[in-house]
Design a protein around this motif. Sequence first.
Motif, short mmCIF file in Angstrom:
data_model
loop_
_atom_site.label_atom_id
_atom_site.label_comp_id
_atom_site.label_asym_id
_atom_site.label_seq_id
_atom_site.Cartn_x
_atom_site.Cartn_y
_atom_site.Cartn_z
N ARG A 117 0.89 -1.13 -0.06
CA ARG A 117 -0.04 0.03 0.17
C ARG A 117 0.99 1.27 -0.09
NH1 ARG A 117 -5.24 -0.07 -0.90
NH2 ARG A 117 -5.77 1.34 0.85
N VAL A 118 0.90 2.05 -1.20
CA VAL A 118 1.70 3.15 -1.34
C VAL A 118 0.94 4.44 -1.38
CG1 VAL A 118 3.88 4.24 -2.69
CG2 VAL A 118 3.27 1.44 -2.68
N ASN A 119 1.31 5.52 -0.24
CA ASN A 119 0.78 6.49 -0.34
C ASN A 119 1.54 7.52 -1.29
OD1 ASN A 119 -0.04 9.33 0.27
ND2 ASN A 119 -0.09 8.92 2.36
N ILE A 120 0.87 8.11 -2.35
CA ILE A 120 1.41 8.98 -3.28
C ILE A 120 1.04 10.46 -3.12
CG2 ILE A 120 1.82 7.05 -5.03
CD1 ILE A 120 -0.47 8.37 -6.50
N GLY A 121 0.44 10.95 -1.88
CA GLY A 121 0.04 12.01 -1.54
C GLY A 121 -1.49 12.35 -1.89
N THR A 122 -2.02 12.19 -2.92
CA THR A 122 -3.32 12.38 -3.25
C THR A 122 -4.21 11.01 -3.09
OG1 THR A 122 -3.00 11.73 -5.68
CG2 THR A 122 -2.83 13.91 -5.06
N GLU A 123 -3.60 9.93 -3.26
CA GLU A 123 -4.29 8.61 -2.77
C GLU A 123 -3.26 7.73 -2.36
OE1 GLU A 123 -5.85 6.78 -6.35
OE2 GLU A 123 -4.61 8.03 -7.67
N THR A 124 -3.80 6.38 -1.95
CA THR A 124 -2.85 5.34 -1.53
C THR A 124 -3.10 4.25 -2.29
OG1 THR A 124 -2.90 5.81 0.81
CG2 THR A 124 -2.56 3.68 0.00
N LEU A 125 -2.29 3.65 -3.23
CA LEU A 125 -2.23 2.66 -4.17
C LEU A 125 -2.02 1.30 -3.74
CD1 LEU A 125 -0.66 4.64 -7.08
CD2 LEU A 125 -2.84 4.63 -6.80
N GLN A 126 -2.56 0.28 -4.28
CA GLN A 126 -1.92 -1.11 -4.05
C GLN A 126 -1.23 -1.54 -5.14
OE1 GLN A 126 -4.64 -4.15 -2.50
NE2 GLN A 126 -4.49 -5.02 -4.73
N ILE A 127 -0.04 -1.76 -4.84
CA ILE A 127 1.03 -2.07 -6.10
C ILE A 127 1.67 -3.49 -5.53
CG2 ILE A 127 3.41 -1.28 -7.29
CD1 ILE A 127 2.53 1.50 -6.61
N VAL A 128 1.61 -4.31 -6.52
CA VAL A 128 2.34 -5.82 -6.39
C VAL A 128 3.81 -5.46 -7.01
CG1 VAL A 128 2.46 -8.07 -7.11
CG2 VAL A 128 0.39 -7.12 -6.75
N CYS A 129 4.70 -5.72 -5.85
CA CYS A 129 6.13 -5.70 -6.30
C CYS A 129 7.00 -7.03 -6.02
CB CYS A 129 6.65 -4.36 -5.26
SG CYS A 129 8.30 -4.11 -5.46
N GLY A 130 7.73 -7.14 -6.83
CA GLY A 130 8.66 -8.29 -6.80
C GLY A 130 10.12 -8.07 -6.39
N ALA A 131 10.38 -6.82 -6.24
CA ALA A 131 11.93 -6.44 -5.48
C ALA A 131 12.02 -7.24 -4.08
CB ALA A 131 11.92 -5.00 -5.24
N PRO A 132 13.25 -7.68 -3.90
CA PRO A 132 13.44 -8.12 -2.61
C PRO A 132 13.86 -7.39 -1.62
CG PRO A 132 15.50 -8.42 -3.95
CD PRO A 132 14.26 -7.90 -4.74
N ASN A 133 14.17 -5.95 -1.75
CA ASN A 133 14.25 -5.18 -0.65
C ASN A 133 13.02 -4.03 -0.45
OD1 ASN A 133 14.66 -3.72 -3.06
ND2 ASN A 133 15.91 -2.24 -2.33
N VAL A 134 11.96 -4.28 -0.97
CA VAL A 134 10.83 -3.40 -0.47
C VAL A 134 10.43 -3.75 0.89
CG1 VAL A 134 9.24 -5.06 -1.43
CG2 VAL A 134 8.68 -2.42 -1.48
N ALA A 135 10.04 -2.55 1.48
CA ALA A 135 9.79 -2.61 2.92
C ALA A 135 8.92 -1.39 3.48
CB ALA A 135 10.86 -2.77 3.97
N GLU A 136 8.10 -1.71 4.25
CA GLU A 136 7.22 -0.56 4.88
C GLU A 136 8.18 0.56 5.56
OE1 GLU A 136 4.99 -2.05 7.99
OE2 GLU A 136 3.61 -3.38 6.99
N GLY A 137 7.71 1.72 5.17
CA GLY A 137 8.63 2.78 5.70
C GLY A 137 9.26 3.66 4.85
N GLN A 138 9.63 3.10 3.77
CA GLN A 138 10.70 3.65 2.59
C GLN A 138 9.84 4.61 1.56
OE1 GLN A 138 11.27 -0.14 0.60
NE2 GLN A 138 13.11 -0.32 1.39
N LYS A 139 10.60 5.30 1.32
CA LYS A 139 10.19 6.60 0.44
C LYS A 139 10.86 5.93 -0.98
CE LYS A 139 9.43 10.68 3.03
NZ LYS A 139 9.65 11.83 3.22
N VAL A 140 9.82 5.76 -2.01
CA VAL A 140 10.17 5.07 -3.17
C VAL A 140 9.55 5.86 -4.52
CG1 VAL A 140 10.27 2.87 -2.22
CG2 VAL A 140 8.14 3.87 -3.21
#
Length: 201
Positions: A117-140
């Motif tokens: 669940r990724v907040n982009i300022g105007t809304e929160t998107l659901q994005i499926v990600c295959g990266a091994p290093n993705v984690a909560e609390g990151q700015k991406v």
Amino acid sequence: MNVFYNEKGIGDVLMVTVQDISRDAQVVEKNGDVVVILNKSNQEIAGINVFHASSYGAISGVGAIELNEGIKALLKEACDKNGVALEMEWEQRPSFVVGYVEEKEKHPNADKLSVCRVNIGTETLQIVCGAPNVAEGQKVVVALVGAVMPSGLVIKEATLRGVASSGMICSAKELGLENAPAEKGILVLSDDEVVGTPFLR
């Protein structure tokens, strides 16, 4: 409206996307160096491609670029010289924005995928990600639906292993950044980046 340019990746072509529509819904009109893509249902402009773009004006940046006065002048010059009547709204929606990963869960049907669940300022998107290093609390960096990647890939709404995904969390390599690491993994931004602002690098 999204503007994209990558001379090394796809050649000297300026690509402007106004509407994200399928090939079946398009009508393509070519006039010299200018290709106008129309929405078949209403004849509105869905996109413009300008070939030999640098011959009509200066272009700075690689990948998603800003629709500034110079780019507007380039488009007008190209259309005028190739006999194309250009009537467009010049509102630009960013293709790539800073996002904040609020939640990350394991994909129910794939071991190597995560549902974020990724907040982009105007809304929160659901994005499926295959990266091994993705984690909560990151700015991406998030490529929004309709964005054109440096490879030419157009980001679309998708369903990955039964889970809806709107957009893509990007790696440095996918963004065409210089000195991108070879190993797989998303680009993690510094905490100084502001969520929802355009990412233009």
